[in-house]
Motif scaffolding. Structure first.
Motif, PDB file in Angstrom:
ATOM      1  N   TRP A   5       0.544  -1.522  -0.236  1.00  0.00           N
ATOM      2  CA  TRP A   5      -1.110   0.157  -0.120  1.00  0.00           C
ATOM      3  C   TRP A   5       0.889   1.289   0.418  1.00  0.00           C
ATOM      4  O   TRP A   5       0.687   2.102  -1.078  1.00  0.00           O
ATOM      5  N   PRO A   6       1.966   1.256   0.372  1.00  0.00           N
ATOM      6  CA  PRO A   6       2.825   2.047   0.616  1.00  0.00           C
ATOM      7  C   PRO A   6       3.758   3.033  -0.758  1.00  0.00           C
ATOM      8  O   PRO A   6       3.448   3.964  -1.092  1.00  0.00           O
ATOM      9  N   THR A   7       3.638   1.924  -1.041  1.00  0.00           N
ATOM     10  CA  THR A   7       4.536   2.152  -2.413  1.00  0.00           C
ATOM     11  C   THR A   7       3.574   2.397  -3.998  1.00  0.00           C
ATOM     12  O   THR A   7       3.665   2.647  -4.520  1.00  0.00           O
ATOM     13  N   ALA A   8       2.244   1.577  -3.688  1.00  0.00           N
ATOM     14  CA  ALA A   8       0.461   2.156  -4.852  1.00  0.00           C
ATOM     15  C   ALA A   8       0.641   3.633  -3.521  1.00  0.00           C
ATOM     16  O   ALA A   8       0.354   4.411  -4.900  1.00  0.00           O
ATOM     17  N   ALA A   9       1.113   3.916  -2.882  1.00  0.00           N
ATOM     18  CA  ALA A   9       0.364   5.434  -2.695  1.00  0.00           C
ATOM     19  C   ALA A   9       1.032   6.626  -3.021  1.00  0.00           C
ATOM     20  O   ALA A   9       1.350   7.441  -3.038  1.00  0.00           O
ATOM     21  N   PHE A  10       2.846   6.091  -2.916  1.00  0.00           N
ATOM     22  CA  PHE A  10       3.708   6.921  -3.656  1.00  0.00           C
ATOM     23  C   PHE A  10       3.275   7.127  -5.174  1.00  0.00           C
ATOM     24  O   PHE A  10       3.930   7.903  -5.755  1.00  0.00           O
ATOM     25  N   PHE A  11       2.846   6.261  -6.188  1.00  0.00           N
ATOM     26  CA  PHE A  11       2.458   6.469  -7.305  1.00  0.00           C
ATOM     27  C   PHE A  11       1.663   6.545  -7.676  1.00  0.00           C
ATOM     28  O   PHE A  11       1.235   7.570  -8.724  1.00  0.00           O
ATOM     29  N   ILE A  12       0.258   6.859  -6.357  1.00  0.00           N
ATOM     30  CA  ILE A  12      -0.420   7.314  -7.107  1.00  0.00           C
ATOM     31  C   ILE A  12      -0.196   8.844  -6.248  1.00  0.00           C
ATOM     32  O   ILE A  12      -0.711   9.533  -6.809  1.00  0.00           O
ATOM     33  N   ILE A  14       2.762  10.775  -7.053  1.00  0.00           N
ATOM     34  CA  ILE A  14       3.111  11.113  -8.458  1.00  0.00           C
ATOM     35  C   ILE A  14       2.443  11.226  -9.436  1.00  0.00           C
ATOM     36  O   ILE A  14       1.781  12.182 -10.237  1.00  0.00           O
ATOM     37  N   VAL A  15       1.495  10.605  -9.564  1.00  0.00           N
ATOM     38  CA  VAL A  15      -0.020  10.610 -10.819  1.00  0.00           C
ATOM     39  C   VAL A  15      -0.506  12.557 -10.308  1.00  0.00           C
ATOM     40  O   VAL A  15      -0.881  12.645 -11.306  1.00  0.00           O
ATOM     41  N   LEU A  48       8.786  20.374  -9.972  1.00  0.00           N
ATOM     42  CA  LEU A  48       8.685  19.093  -9.283  1.00  0.00           C
ATOM     43  C   LEU A  48       9.433  18.367  -9.230  1.00  0.00           C
ATOM     44  O   LEU A  48      10.115  18.125  -7.768  1.00  0.00           O
ATOM     45  N   PHE A  49      10.058  17.868 -10.332  1.00  0.00           N
ATOM     46  CA  PHE A  49      11.228  16.746 -10.301  1.00  0.00           C
ATOM     47  C   PHE A  49      12.264  17.467  -9.279  1.00  0.00           C
ATOM     48  O   PHE A  49      12.869  16.359  -8.582  1.00  0.00           O
TER      49      PHE A  49
END
Length: 88
Positions: A5-12, A14-15, A48-49
């Motif tokens: 879930w933390p990995t998914a939250a990170f990518f969410i 970023i999106v 942002l980067f």
């Protein structure tokens, strides 16, 4: 990398950042480069980067020096993001 879930939250996150910048550019065009405290021309995407890259190093440094929990690193990263978008 484990898909947790933390990995998914990170990518969410970023999106969401990219979508926010896209909407911001549509509503207020003119993300022209500006010269800030780093003495380089940066656009909104560049800032942002720089924010994300700096935050990654803040979190890694925090983990190496302090360990967990990471709330302090999160607070520093949020301040870092405001500084970069304001003055960079």
């Amino acid at each position: 990398m484990a898909w947790t879930w933390p990995t998914a939250a990170f990518f969410i996150f970023i999106v969401c950042c990219i979508l926010t910048l896209t909407i911001w550019e549509i509503k207020r065009p003119g993300g022209d480069p500006r010269r800030g405290i780093f003495l380089i021309d940066t656009t909104r995407g560049d800032r942002l980067f720089i924010t994300l890259l700096g935050s990654a190093f803040i979190f890694l440094g925090w983990l190496g020096l302090m360990g967990t929990p990471l709330w302090g690193a999160l607070a520093i990263s949020i301040v870092w993001g405001f500084v970069v978008f304001k003055w960079a």
